[in-house]
Design a protein around this motif. Structure first.
Motif, PDB file in Angstrom:
ATOM      1  N   ALA A 171       0.820  -1.218   0.000  1.00  0.00           N
ATOM      2  CA  ALA A 171       0.000   0.000   0.000  1.00  0.00           C
ATOM      3  C   ALA A 171       0.848   1.259   0.000  1.00  0.00           C
ATOM      4  O   ALA A 171       0.516   2.241  -0.668  1.00  0.00           O
ATOM      5  CB  ALA A 171      -0.944  -0.005   1.207  1.00  0.00           C
ATOM      6  N   ALA A 172       1.954   1.259   0.734  1.00  0.00           N
ATOM      7  CA  ALA A 172       2.812   2.448   0.838  1.00  0.00           C
ATOM      8  C   ALA A 172       3.763   2.570  -0.343  1.00  0.00           C
ATOM      9  O   ALA A 172       4.345   3.635  -0.552  1.00  0.00           O
ATOM     10  CB  ALA A 172       3.605   2.399   2.137  1.00  0.00           C
ATOM     11  N   CYS A 173       3.916   1.508  -1.102  1.00  0.00           N
ATOM     12  CA  CYS A 173       4.880   1.505  -2.215  1.00  0.00           C
ATOM     13  C   CYS A 173       4.100   1.484  -3.534  1.00  0.00           C
ATOM     14  O   CYS A 173       3.447   2.461  -3.883  1.00  0.00           O
ATOM     15  CB  CYS A 173       5.811   0.303  -2.049  1.00  0.00           C
ATOM     16  N   CYS A 174       4.138   0.418  -4.262  1.00  0.00           N
ATOM     17  CA  CYS A 174       3.538   0.362  -5.598  1.00  0.00           C
ATOM     18  C   CYS A 174       2.017   0.418  -5.598  1.00  0.00           C
ATOM     19  O   CYS A 174       1.419   0.884  -6.568  1.00  0.00           O
ATOM     20  CB  CYS A 174       4.011  -0.897  -6.322  1.00  0.00           C
ATOM     21  N   GLY A 175       1.390  -0.029  -4.525  1.00  0.00           N
ATOM     22  CA  GLY A 175      -0.071  -0.003  -4.468  1.00  0.00           C
ATOM     23  C   GLY A 175      -0.654   1.377  -4.660  1.00  0.00           C
ATOM     24  O   GLY A 175      -1.722   1.537  -5.257  1.00  0.00           O
ATOM     25  N   ARG A 176       0.052   2.396  -4.184  1.00  0.00           N
ATOM     26  CA  ARG A 176      -0.483   3.756  -4.329  1.00  0.00           C
ATOM     27  C   ARG A 176      -0.476   4.221  -5.778  1.00  0.00           C
ATOM     28  O   ARG A 176      -1.275   5.077  -6.161  1.00  0.00           O
ATOM     29  CB  ARG A 176       0.260   4.733  -3.437  1.00  0.00           C
ATOM     30  N   TRP A 177       0.418   3.677  -6.605  1.00  0.00           N
ATOM     31  CA  TRP A 177       0.424   4.035  -8.027  1.00  0.00           C
ATOM     32  C   TRP A 177      -0.611   3.211  -8.792  1.00  0.00           C
ATOM     33  O   TRP A 177      -1.134   3.649  -9.812  1.00  0.00           O
ATOM     34  CB  TRP A 177       1.809   3.846  -8.649  1.00  0.00           C
ATOM     35  N   HIS A 178      -0.905   1.996  -8.292  1.00  0.00           N
ATOM     36  CA  HIS A 178      -1.880   1.120  -8.951  1.00  0.00           C
ATOM     37  C   HIS A 178      -3.313   1.590  -8.731  1.00  0.00           C
ATOM     38  O   HIS A 178      -4.158   1.438  -9.616  1.00  0.00           O
ATOM     39  CB  HIS A 178      -1.761  -0.312  -8.429  1.00  0.00           C
ATOM     40  N   HIS A 179      -3.609   2.136  -7.528  1.00  0.00           N
ATOM     41  CA  HIS A 179      -4.991   2.469  -7.142  1.00  0.00           C
ATOM     42  C   HIS A 179      -5.006   3.723  -6.283  1.00  0.00           C
ATOM     43  O   HIS A 179      -4.019   4.047  -5.639  1.00  0.00           O
ATOM     44  CB  HIS A 179      -5.610   1.317  -6.340  1.00  0.00           C
ATOM     45  N   GLY A 180      -6.146   4.376  -6.211  1.00  0.00           N
ATOM     46  CA  GLY A 180      -6.325   5.493  -5.298  1.00  0.00           C
ATOM     47  C   GLY A 180      -5.932   6.833  -5.884  1.00  0.00           C
ATOM     48  O   GLY A 180      -5.740   6.983  -7.092  1.00  0.00           O
ATOM     49  N   PRO A 181      -5.765   7.848  -5.029  1.00  0.00           N
ATOM     50  CA  PRO A 181      -5.553   9.215  -5.499  1.00  0.00           C
ATOM     51  C   PRO A 181      -4.241   9.433  -6.257  1.00  0.00           C
ATOM     52  O   PRO A 181      -4.135  10.388  -7.027  1.00  0.00           O
ATOM     53  CB  PRO A 181      -5.587  10.059  -4.224  1.00  0.00           C
ATOM     54  N   GLU A 182      -3.248   8.583  -6.049  1.00  0.00           N
ATOM     55  CA  GLU A 182      -1.974   8.739  -6.766  1.00  0.00           C
ATOM     56  C   GLU A 182      -1.852   7.808  -7.976  1.00  0.00           C
ATOM     57  O   GLU A 182      -0.779   7.668  -8.548  1.00  0.00           O
ATOM     58  CB  GLU A 182      -0.805   8.509  -5.805  1.00  0.00           C
ATOM     59  N   HIS A 183      -2.976   7.215  -8.369  1.00  0.00           N
ATOM     60  CA  HIS A 183      -3.021   6.294  -9.501  1.00  0.00           C
ATOM     61  C   HIS A 183      -2.333   6.908 -10.721  1.00  0.00           C
ATOM     62  O   HIS A 183      -2.605   8.050 -11.092  1.00  0.00           O
ATOM     63  CB  HIS A 183      -4.480   5.966  -9.814  1.00  0.00           C
ATOM     64  N   LEU A 184      -1.391   6.170 -11.315  1.00  0.00           N
ATOM     65  CA  LEU A 184      -0.670   6.545 -12.536  1.00  0.00           C
ATOM     66  C   LEU A 184       0.270   7.743 -12.351  1.00  0.00           C
ATOM     67  O   LEU A 184       0.719   8.317 -13.331  1.00  0.00           O
ATOM     68  CB  LEU A 184      -1.640   6.838 -13.688  1.00  0.00           C
ATOM     69  N   GLN A 185       0.606   8.104 -11.129  1.00  0.00           N
ATOM     70  CA  GLN A 185       1.406   9.306 -10.883  1.00  0.00           C
ATOM     71  C   GLN A 185       2.806   8.997 -10.363  1.00  0.00           C
ATOM     72  O   GLN A 185       3.368   9.778  -9.583  1.00  0.00           O
ATOM     73  CB  GLN A 185       0.674  10.212  -9.891  1.00  0.00           C
ATOM     74  N   ALA A 186       3.410   7.887 -10.767  1.00  0.00           N
ATOM     75  CA  ALA A 186       4.778   7.574 -10.337  1.00  0.00           C
ATOM     76  C   ALA A 186       5.673   8.774 -10.630  1.00  0.00           C
ATOM     77  O   ALA A 186       5.635   9.330 -11.731  1.00  0.00           O
ATOM     78  CB  ALA A 186       5.292   6.331 -11.052  1.00  0.00           C
TER      79      ALA A 186
END
Length: 135
Positions: free
Chosen positions: A23-38
């Motif tokens: 959740a704190a690492c790649c999960g936040r880029w996969h889903h949620g408010p930071e989706h696609l924002q690496a």
């Protein structure tokens, strides 16, 4: 989508190998408010590795540059187990282009192999995308 339950929980270690929860690492880029924002190409590459591990096909397609994106991707074959990721090199020739060299280890039906790739990334409209690779 079928997930590898061993590594897909938000409190489980991230498949990309960094010492953080999914959740704190790649999960936040996969889903949620930071989706696609690496924020950079290396982070995107790590999140794409995790997406392969977890069969996040939509994320893989959305982070693949439209000029080189395939029309479809298949989920992992049953019996596939991703074993780890090693980033060997991360280079930014300029602010909107990057190269990431990595080795991913995978076992399919008991047979281990390595994927050694030098991937190219581009940032367009503030978003990093995978372009292509030499492998």
């Amino acid at each position: 989508m079928r997930k590898q339950s061993l590594q897909s929980g938000p409190d489980q270690p991230c498949p990309c190998g960094l010492s953080a929860t999914y959740a704190a690492c790649c999960g936040r880029w996969h889903h949620g408010p930071e989706h696609l924002q690496a924020p950079d190409a290396q982070t995107l590459m790590r999140s794409r590795y995790s997406a392969y591990v977890l069969d996040e096909i939509d994320y893989l397609m959305q982070t693949w540059h439209p000029d080189t994106r395939p029309s479809r991707l298949e989920p992992n074959e049953p019996g596939t187990r991703w074993l780890g990721l090693e980033v060997r090199r991360h280079v930014h020739p300029d602010a909107d282009h990057a190269i990431v060299e990595f080795v991913a280890r995978v076992r399919i039906h008991g047979r281990a192999s390595r994927i050694h790739e030098t991937s190219r990334f581009v940032r367009e409209d503030g978003r990093w995308m995978y372009v292509d690779a030499e492998g």
